[in-house]
Design a protein around this motif. Structure first.
Motif, PDB file in Angstrom:
ATOM      1  N   SER A 179       0.884  -1.227   0.054  1.00 26.08           N
ATOM      2  CA  SER A 179      -0.064   0.021  -0.019  1.00 26.08           C
ATOM      3  C   SER A 179       1.025   1.357  -0.146  1.00 26.08           C
ATOM      4  O   SER A 179       0.484   2.198  -0.456  1.00 26.08           O
ATOM      5  CB  SER A 179      -0.985   0.015   1.286  1.00 26.08           C
ATOM      6  N   GLY A 180       1.849   1.103   0.712  1.00 27.17           N
ATOM      7  CA  GLY A 180       2.876   2.256   0.621  1.00 27.17           C
ATOM      8  C   GLY A 180       3.272   2.573  -0.782  1.00 27.17           C
ATOM      9  O   GLY A 180       3.648   3.834  -1.127  1.00 27.17           O
ATOM     10  N   ALA A 181       3.671   1.550  -1.075  1.00 26.53           N
ATOM     11  CA  ALA A 181       4.322   1.580  -2.632  1.00 26.53           C
ATOM     12  C   ALA A 181       3.446   2.277  -3.681  1.00 26.53           C
ATOM     13  O   ALA A 181       3.658   3.225  -4.447  1.00 26.53           O
ATOM     14  CB  ALA A 181       5.021   0.191  -2.905  1.00 26.53           C
ATOM     15  N   ILE A 182       1.950   1.867  -3.585  1.00 27.66           N
ATOM     16  CA  ILE A 182       1.091   2.374  -4.261  1.00 27.66           C
ATOM     17  C   ILE A 182       0.786   3.941  -4.062  1.00 27.66           C
ATOM     18  O   ILE A 182       0.677   4.689  -5.136  1.00 27.66           O
ATOM     19  CB  ILE A 182      -0.354   1.809  -4.136  1.00 27.66           C
ATOM     20  N   SER A 183       0.989   4.485  -2.464  1.00 25.07           N
ATOM     21  CA  SER A 183       1.017   5.785  -2.164  1.00 25.07           C
ATOM     22  C   SER A 183       2.190   6.516  -2.775  1.00 25.07           C
ATOM     23  O   SER A 183       1.762   7.585  -3.490  1.00 25.07           O
ATOM     24  CB  SER A 183       0.958   5.854  -0.841  1.00 25.07           C
TER      25      SER A 183
END
Length: 161
Positions: free
Chosen positions: A111-115
């Motif tokens: 999720s952090g990579a997507i953000s």
């Protein structure tokens, strides 16, 4: 030492102490040793984020998805690659296991990579090439809490024939 594959677990709370340079070198070696689909090693890139400035920028961009870790790996792959997500995952797993072997905690964060991908200026500042997108962030550091192992021997359905 217990088998690091079996001992690996998600850590989401880290001490502020940075891993040693020797430990970081071992983590980088584990990243570099990861398998890659069809030998297409050019589709995967990694960034080792050590500086407090960039750690804070990544935390801000990802809504604290790196859990305050003193070190993170950002793993990016070439846009449109059919093997990109898989390459990022196996590279991350190598880093996760090596972190465990070194006595460090870590966690796999998609999720952090997507953000982070939603902040192209920061992605560029990190040194990720144009045409590549972050797929996984691996926060790493000393865990703040002791881990109590759980039985994961039947986590997934497995058929043995």
């Amino acid at each position: 030492m217990e088998d690091p594959i079996l001992a690996r677990h998600a850590v989401r709370s880290f001490q502020s102490t940075k891993p040693s340079s020797a430990d970081i070198d071992q983590l980088i070696a584990a990243f570099q040793a990861a398998p890659c689909g069809m030998g297409q090693n050019e589709i995967t890139q990694g960034v080792v984020v050590e500086s407090d400035e960039f750690l804070q920028k990544v935390e801000m961009a990802t809504n604290n998805a790196a859990y305050g870790a003193p070190l993170i790996f950002v793993i990016a792959t070439k846009d449109g690659s059919e093997f990109g997500d898989r390459n990022a995952s196996v590279a991350a797993e190598n880093v996760l296991i090596e972190a465990t072997r070194l006595g460090l905690g870590s966690v796999y964060v998609m999720s952090g990579a997507i953000s982070l991908s939603e902040h192209p200026d920061l992605v560029q500042q990190l040194g990720i090439d144009d045409g590549y997108s972050p797929k996984v962030i691996v926060p790493i550091g000393k865990a703040t809490e002791a881990y109590t192992p759980t039985d994961r021997s039947h986590r997934y359905k497995l058929i043995r024939r």
